[in-house]
Scaffold this motif. Structure first.
Motif, short mmCIF file in Angstrom:
data_model
loop_
_atom_site.label_atom_id
_atom_site.label_comp_id
_atom_site.label_asym_id
_atom_site.label_seq_id
_atom_site.Cartn_x
_atom_site.Cartn_y
_atom_site.Cartn_z
N MET A 48 0.94 -1.09 0.09
CA MET A 48 0.06 0.00 0.02
C MET A 48 0.88 1.30 0.10
N GLY A 49 0.66 2.21 -0.94
CA GLY A 49 1.29 3.35 -1.06
C GLY A 49 0.93 4.31 0.03
N ALA A 50 1.92 5.42 0.25
CA ALA A 50 1.62 6.41 1.21
C ALA A 50 0.46 7.39 0.93
N GLU A 51 0.13 7.56 -0.52
CA GLU A 51 -1.15 8.27 -0.76
C GLU A 51 -2.53 7.39 -0.16
N ALA A 52 -2.33 6.30 -0.47
CA ALA A 52 -3.61 5.43 -0.04
C ALA A 52 -3.70 5.16 1.53
N LEU A 53 -2.45 5.32 2.36
CA LEU A 53 -2.62 5.30 3.81
C LEU A 53 -3.05 6.64 4.41
N VAL A 54 -2.76 7.60 3.72
CA VAL A 54 -3.00 9.04 3.59
C VAL A 54 -4.55 9.13 3.81
N GLY A 55 -5.04 8.57 2.65
CA GLY A 55 -6.50 8.77 2.23
C GLY A 55 -7.23 7.90 3.31
N LEU A 56 -6.70 6.68 3.78
CA LEU A 56 -7.57 6.08 4.62
C LEU A 56 -7.51 6.73 6.00
N VAL A 57 -6.51 7.38 6.32
CA VAL A 57 -6.65 8.14 7.77
C VAL A 57 -7.46 9.25 7.79
N ALA A 58 -7.33 9.99 6.72
CA ALA A 58 -8.48 11.08 6.40
C ALA A 58 -9.80 10.58 6.44
N LEU A 59 -10.11 9.43 5.75
CA LEU A 59 -11.51 8.94 5.67
C LEU A 59 -11.87 8.67 7.04
N ALA A 60 -10.62 7.81 8.02
CA ALA A 60 -11.40 7.78 9.49
C ALA A 60 -11.39 8.72 10.25
N ILE A 61 -10.53 9.72 10.10
CA ILE A 61 -10.75 11.28 10.71
C ILE A 61 -12.10 12.00 10.39
N GLY A 62 -12.54 11.78 9.17
CA GLY A 62 -13.55 12.39 8.62
C GLY A 62 -14.95 11.78 9.33
N ARG A 63 -15.02 10.53 9.31
CA ARG A 63 -16.03 9.37 10.00
C ARG A 63 -16.18 9.81 11.38
N ARG A 64 -14.80 9.85 12.18
CA ARG A 64 -14.92 10.01 13.61
C ARG A 64 -15.38 11.69 13.94
N LEU A 65 -15.21 12.50 13.24
CA LEU A 65 -15.67 13.83 13.50
C LEU A 65 -17.14 13.85 13.18
N THR A 66 -17.96 13.19 12.22
CA THR A 66 -19.07 13.25 11.90
C THR A 66 -20.08 12.21 12.59
N LEU A 67 -19.69 11.88 13.69
CA LEU A 67 -20.45 10.66 14.51
C LEU A 67 -22.14 11.11 14.44
N ARG A 68 -22.13 12.24 15.06
CA ARG A 68 -23.54 12.74 15.48
C ARG A 68 -23.77 13.83 14.54
N ALA A 69 -23.45 14.01 13.40
CA ALA A 69 -23.66 14.94 12.32
C ALA A 69 -25.00 14.47 11.39
N PRO A 70 -25.59 15.52 10.87
CA PRO A 70 -26.47 15.24 9.71
C PRO A 70 -25.85 14.21 8.87
#
Length: 78
Positions: free
Chosen positions: A1-23
């Motif tokens: 897995m490349g660094a870009e894919a890892l950065v993308g997965l981390v960003a996705l996880a952070i985004g999901r964590r930030l929006t747990l109770r959002a619309p």
């Protein structure tokens, strides 16, 4: 897995964590936006600041300055 894919997965996880109770619309949009910014942003910045690297096979160095179109932004290297 490349660094870009890892950065993308981390960003996705952070985004999901930030929006747990959002619309619902925000829960769908924010992780996607973070992935795009985290992967496309650095690639665009690198191209804008470095351009084609010296010695790259596709860069013959034969393109004269007069070949730069007038609408080309001055902040992008040519």
């Amino acid at each position: 897995m490349g660094a870009e894919a890892l950065v993308g997965l981390v960003a996705l996880a952070i985004g999901r964590r930030l929006t747990l109770r959002a619309p619902r619309a925000l829960r769908a949009a924010l992780p996607t936006l973070l992935v795009v910014v985290a992967t496309v942003g650095p690639a665009w910045w690198l191209f804008a600041t470095r351009g084609t690297l010296d010695g790259y096979p596709g860069d013959s160095g034969l393109c004269p300055t007069s070949n730069v179109p007038p609408q080309w932004p001055a902040w992008l290297p040519a």
